[in-house]
Design a protein around this motif. Sequence first.
Motif, PDB file in Angstrom:
ATOM      1  N   GLY A   2       0.803  -1.216   0.000  1.00 18.37           N
ATOM      2  CA  GLY A   2       0.000   0.000   0.000  1.00 18.37           C
ATOM      3  C   GLY A   2       0.835   1.264   0.000  1.00 18.37           C
ATOM      4  N   ALA A   3       1.878   1.295   0.838  1.00 12.90           N
ATOM      5  CA  ALA A   3       2.737   2.482   0.883  1.00 12.90           C
ATOM      6  C   ALA A   3       3.465   2.663  -0.448  1.00 12.90           C
ATOM      7  N   GLY A   4       3.882   1.570  -1.051  1.00 14.72           N
ATOM      8  CA  GLY A   4       4.555   1.653  -2.349  1.00 14.72           C
ATOM      9  C   GLY A   4       3.643   2.166  -3.443  1.00 14.72           C
ATOM     10  N   MET A   5       2.406   1.712  -3.441  1.00 15.93           N
ATOM     11  CA  MET A   5       1.437   2.191  -4.438  1.00 15.93           C
ATOM     12  C   MET A   5       1.186   3.683  -4.257  1.00 15.93           C
ATOM     13  N   ASN A   6       1.079   4.099  -3.010  1.00 16.55           N
ATOM     14  CA  ASN A   6       0.892   5.517  -2.719  1.00 16.55           C
ATOM     15  C   ASN A   6       2.098   6.305  -3.228  1.00 16.55           C
ATOM     16  N   ILE A  10      -0.327   5.757  -7.459  1.00 17.24           N
ATOM     17  CA  ILE A  10      -1.395   4.886  -7.950  1.00 17.24           C
ATOM     18  C   ILE A  10      -2.524   4.979  -6.947  1.00 17.24           C
ATOM     19  N   ASN A  11      -3.753   5.271  -7.428  1.00 16.07           N
ATOM     20  CA  ASN A  11      -4.832   5.481  -6.466  1.00 16.07           C
ATOM     21  C   ASN A  11      -5.187   4.180  -5.756  1.00 16.07           C
ATOM     22  N   LEU A  12      -5.811   4.326  -4.597  1.00 16.77           N
ATOM     23  CA  LEU A  12      -6.093   3.185  -3.731  1.00 16.77           C
ATOM     24  C   LEU A  12      -7.002   2.166  -4.407  1.00 16.77           C
ATOM     25  N   ALA A  13      -8.013   2.611  -5.126  1.00 19.12           N
ATOM     26  CA  ALA A  13      -8.926   1.680  -5.794  1.00 19.12           C
ATOM     27  C   ALA A  13      -8.165   0.797  -6.782  1.00 19.12           C
ATOM     28  N   ASP A  14      -7.268   1.383  -7.549  1.00 17.57           N
ATOM     29  CA  ASP A  14      -6.472   0.597  -8.499  1.00 17.57           C
ATOM     30  C   ASP A  14      -5.558  -0.387  -7.773  1.00 17.57           C
ATOM     31  N   ALA A  15      -5.038   0.017  -6.627  1.00 15.84           N
ATOM     32  CA  ALA A  15      -4.144  -0.864  -5.870  1.00 15.84           C
ATOM     33  C   ALA A  15      -4.881  -2.095  -5.346  1.00 15.84           C
ATOM     34  N   ILE A  17      -7.856  -3.333  -6.400  1.00 14.27           N
ATOM     35  CA  ILE A  17      -8.368  -4.117  -7.530  1.00 14.27           C
ATOM     36  C   ILE A  17      -7.215  -4.864  -8.205  1.00 14.27           C
ATOM     37  N   GLY A  18      -6.075  -4.217  -8.333  1.00 13.43           N
ATOM     38  CA  GLY A  18      -4.907  -4.869  -8.917  1.00 13.43           C
ATOM     39  C   GLY A  18      -4.447  -6.068  -8.099  1.00 13.43           C
ATOM     40  N   ALA A  19      -4.530  -5.960  -6.777  1.00 11.52           N
ATOM     41  CA  ALA A  19      -4.154  -7.086  -5.920  1.00 11.52           C
ATOM     42  C   ALA A  19      -5.122  -8.256  -6.117  1.00 11.52           C
ATOM     43  N   HIS A  20      -6.418  -7.947  -6.234  1.00 12.18           N
ATOM     44  CA  HIS A  20      -7.401  -8.996  -6.521  1.00 12.18           C
ATOM     45  C   HIS A  20      -7.090  -9.663  -7.860  1.00 12.18           C
ATOM     46  N   TYR A  21      -6.837  -8.863  -8.877  1.00 11.82           N
ATOM     47  CA  TYR A  21      -6.540  -9.380 -10.216  1.00 11.82           C
ATOM     48  C   TYR A  21      -5.299 -10.276 -10.187  1.00 11.82           C
ATOM     49  N   ASN A  22      -4.241  -9.775  -9.554  1.00  8.89           N
ATOM     50  CA  ASN A  22      -2.999 -10.534  -9.493  1.00  8.89           C
ATOM     51  C   ASN A  22      -3.215 -11.872  -8.784  1.00  8.89           C
ATOM     52  N   GLU A  33      -8.981 -17.270  -6.843  1.00 10.10           N
ATOM     53  CA  GLU A  33      -9.566 -16.658  -5.650  1.00 10.10           C
ATOM     54  C   GLU A  33      -9.155 -15.196  -5.579  1.00 10.10           C
ATOM     55  N   LEU A  34     -10.026 -14.375  -4.996  1.00  7.45           N
ATOM     56  CA  LEU A  34      -9.685 -12.972  -4.791  1.00  7.45           C
ATOM     57  C   LEU A  34      -8.666 -12.855  -3.662  1.00  7.45           C
ATOM     58  N   ASP A  35      -8.030 -11.710  -3.588  1.00 11.24           N
ATOM     59  CA  ASP A  35      -7.076 -11.414  -2.529  1.00 11.24           C
ATOM     60  C   ASP A  35      -7.789 -11.520  -1.184  1.00 11.24           C
TER      61      ASP A  35
END
Length: 83
Positions: A2-6, A10-15, A17-22, A33-35
């Motif tokens: 989270g701190a790295g995305m900030n 990169i906005n929080l929603a993208d972070a 959602i990106g974790a779920h996608y990954n 499975e989702l994150d």
Amino acid sequence: MGAGMNNLSINLADAVIGAHYNNYYHDKDSRGELDSPDDQFSIKCGYKWADEHCSWSSIRYTLRNSSADKDFEWGTKVSKRLF
């Protein structure tokens, strides 16, 4: 994460959602499975922590290579973000 995305602005929603996608498409142990809620919570906490404790615009980085050293200042965050 989270701190790295900030830090990368990169906005929080993208972070999150990106974790779920990954996790859904690329994680070898839990593909499909989702994150986890715990991981999502950690991303949000790290993101908020960076907002409260870091001044990214004042951090300087040095890139080193064989020909020359370069200093540059990381870009200023655009806005405050909360979850």
